[in-house]
Design an enzyme around this catalytic site. Structure first.
Site, short mmCIF file in Angstrom:
data_model
loop_
_atom_site.label_atom_id
_atom_site.label_comp_id
_atom_site.label_asym_id
_atom_site.label_seq_id
_atom_site.Cartn_x
_atom_site.Cartn_y
_atom_site.Cartn_z
N GLU A 52 0.83 -1.21 0.00
CA GLU A 52 0.00 0.00 0.00
C GLU A 52 0.86 1.26 0.00
O GLU A 52 0.61 2.21 -0.76
CB GLU A 52 -0.93 0.01 1.22
CG GLU A 52 -1.93 -1.15 1.25
CD GLU A 52 -1.44 -2.36 2.02
OE1 GLU A 52 -2.26 -3.05 2.64
OE2 GLU A 52 -0.20 -2.63 2.00
N CYS A 75 -2.83 -3.83 6.95
CA CYS A 75 -2.48 -4.07 8.35
C CYS A 75 -2.81 -2.84 9.20
O CYS A 75 -2.88 -1.72 8.70
CB CYS A 75 -1.01 -4.44 8.49
SG CYS A 75 0.14 -3.12 8.03
N SER A 168 21.72 -41.05 -10.42
CA SER A 168 20.44 -40.36 -10.61
C SER A 168 20.55 -39.09 -11.46
O SER A 168 19.55 -38.38 -11.61
CB SER A 168 19.86 -39.99 -9.24
OG SER A 168 20.73 -39.13 -8.53
N TRP A 170 20.98 -37.48 -15.08
CA TRP A 170 19.77 -36.78 -14.62
C TRP A 170 18.55 -37.58 -15.03
O TRP A 170 18.56 -38.22 -16.08
CB TRP A 170 19.69 -35.37 -15.18
CG TRP A 170 20.80 -34.48 -14.72
CD1 TRP A 170 21.90 -34.09 -15.40
CD2 TRP A 170 20.89 -33.86 -13.43
NE1 TRP A 170 22.68 -33.26 -14.66
CE2 TRP A 170 22.08 -33.10 -13.43
CE3 TRP A 170 20.10 -33.85 -12.29
CZ2 TRP A 170 22.49 -32.34 -12.34
CZ3 TRP A 170 20.49 -33.10 -11.21
CH2 TRP A 170 21.68 -32.36 -11.24
N THR A 196 20.84 -38.66 1.75
CA THR A 196 21.03 -37.89 0.52
C THR A 196 22.38 -37.18 0.52
O THR A 196 23.08 -37.13 -0.49
CB THR A 196 19.89 -36.86 0.37
OG1 THR A 196 18.64 -37.55 0.22
CG2 THR A 196 20.11 -35.97 -0.84
N ASP A 200 25.05 -38.08 -2.34
CA ASP A 200 25.19 -37.12 -3.45
C ASP A 200 26.07 -35.92 -3.14
O ASP A 200 26.44 -35.19 -4.05
CB ASP A 200 23.81 -36.61 -3.86
CG ASP A 200 22.88 -37.74 -4.31
OD1 ASP A 200 23.40 -38.76 -4.79
OD2 ASP A 200 21.65 -37.58 -4.18
N GLY A 300 15.07 -38.58 0.37
CA GLY A 300 14.98 -39.89 -0.27
C GLY A 300 13.75 -40.62 0.24
O GLY A 300 12.94 -40.08 1.00
N LEU A 303 13.11 -40.72 4.25
CA LEU A 303 12.63 -39.48 4.85
C LEU A 303 11.22 -39.15 4.37
O LEU A 303 10.39 -38.68 5.15
CB LEU A 303 13.59 -38.33 4.52
CG LEU A 303 13.23 -36.95 5.11
CD1 LEU A 303 13.10 -37.03 6.62
CD2 LEU A 303 14.28 -35.91 4.71
#
Length: 377
Positions: A52, A75, A168, A170, A196, A200, A300, A303
């Site tokens: 605003e 607000c 992995s 890609w 992970t 990686d 992964g 998780l």
């Protein structure tokens, strides 16, 4: 142009604040006088002037008697910035058109009430659904004080996130991977597991030009992450949090590793343990206390299953590549014990499919199953 068209413009302006306003909402404002737009603005960055005030500052002529279109209720409290209702009243705005009501307990309709008490005409709920959707993270966080969690993964059409060798890179195309970078910019934090990191050695940063790096959260129950990992060696440049449990056997080694991580610039959050891993529900509470309002979960299968079991996931983003990997032992996006019966499935709803180059993005909201009724809610 009519009210909806001006509000659509305000929404497009608000989107420009994506990734920069957290934990505040994205807000856009347009000021119209005698059928002409005389000012527009958006909330550009957390701690800086709100939409605003930016729109008023951009006015090419006096805004007295004008109409302001704003995606969220102005607000009326003092925070890092003064109340926007004060600026609206001081400018002599005659009418305010609002998209979403502000559920913040410090506002909660009071902003609109003050405007009406000062004889400003207020029109509510214009494009409310779109305005609410824009700020779904803010609306969730302000009500629950816990992060909005998006579980993301890329997989082949036979459901593999890696080849049987673990390779992995890609699975998806450049277009899909670029979209992921946009998500890393959008959400406040990114979370992965120690598996992970060990497999990686990722950076988990945003690689968009002028993008914002998310806060990195690593679920590492026993602090196994090597001090030479990219996550640790870059902790001085990118905020990094380790979620750990202090109840292991070798307490001395744990304490030494914790101290080393802290010296490298990492924050170590200690939470309770559940099923041998970090208690994710408790972790969400602690992260909320640190104003982390959203998380892109790039873990992964282990998780991801724990996150589903804990009930912390709100959305699933599945990037689907037109490839087949095969492999009995090739990893899948969600592992763990899994469910015993199809009737126990985690149900997804409101799915949307987007084409990204040769790949597809399927986005779904996580529904809940009422086992007594067999219906999705």
């Amino acid at each position: 142009m009519n009210d909806m068209e001006y509000m659509s413009l305000a929404l497009r302006l608000a989107e420009k604040g994506c990734g920069w306003t957290s934990p505040n909402p994205m807000v856009g404002a347009v000021i119209v006088k005698d059928g002409q737009i005389i000012g527009q603005g958006w909330h550009e960055k957390y701690g800086e002037p709100h939409a605003e005030r930016n729109a008023l500052a951009a006015c090419k002529q006096s805004p007295e008697g004008a109409t302001m279109y704003v995606t969220l209720e102005p607000c009326c409290h003092h925070g890092k910035q003064p109340p926007c209702v004060d600026a609206v009243l001081e400018a002599g705005i005659r009418r305010v058109v609002v998209g979403s009501a502000d559920p913040n307990p410090l506002v909660g309709g009071r902003g609109i009430q003050i405007l009406r008490e000062h004889c400003v005409q207020v029109t509510e709920n214009v494009l409310r659904e779109q305005c609410d959707k824009l700020n779904e993270v803010f609306l969730h966080f302000i009500k629950t004080r816990k992060p909005f969690v998006v579980m993301k993964y890329a997989m082949t059409m036979d459901g593999k996130i890696a080849a049987y060798t673990g390779a992995s890179k890609w699975i998806t195309s450049e277009a899909a991977r670029s979209h992921v970078q946009q998500q890393r910019h959008r959400y406040t934090a990114i979370m992965a597991g120690v598996g992970t990191v060990l497999a990686d050695d990722p950076l988990l940063t945003c690689r968009l030009p002028n993008g914002k790096n998310p806060v990195r959260i690593i679920c590492d129950t026993r602090l196994q992450t090597p001090l030479t990992s990219q996550i640790v060696t870059t902790a001085g440049q990118v905020p990094t949090i380790f979620a750990a449990c202090a109840g292991g056997r070798d307490q001395e080694a744990y304490k030494q590793k914790k101290l080393a991580l802290q010296e490298a610039g990492c924050l170590v959050l200690e939470v309770g343990e559940k099923n041998g891993h970090v208690d994710l529900r408790q972790l969400m509470t602690k992260l909320g206390e640190k104003q982390i309002d959203s998380i892109l979960l790039e873990g992964g299968g282990t998780l991801h299953w724990a996150a589903l079991e804990s009930g912390i996931v709100h959305r699933v983003q599945a990037y689907l590549a037109p490839k087949l990997f095969g492999g009995r032992d090739a990893k899948t996006p969600v592992e763990g014990q899994g469910i015993a019966q199809p009737s126990e499935a985690y149900l997804l709803k409101d799915s949307k499919i987007t084409r990204l180059g040769e790949d597809f993005l399927i986005e779904s909201e996580l529904g809940s199953l009422d086992h007594s009724q067999g219906v999705v809610s």
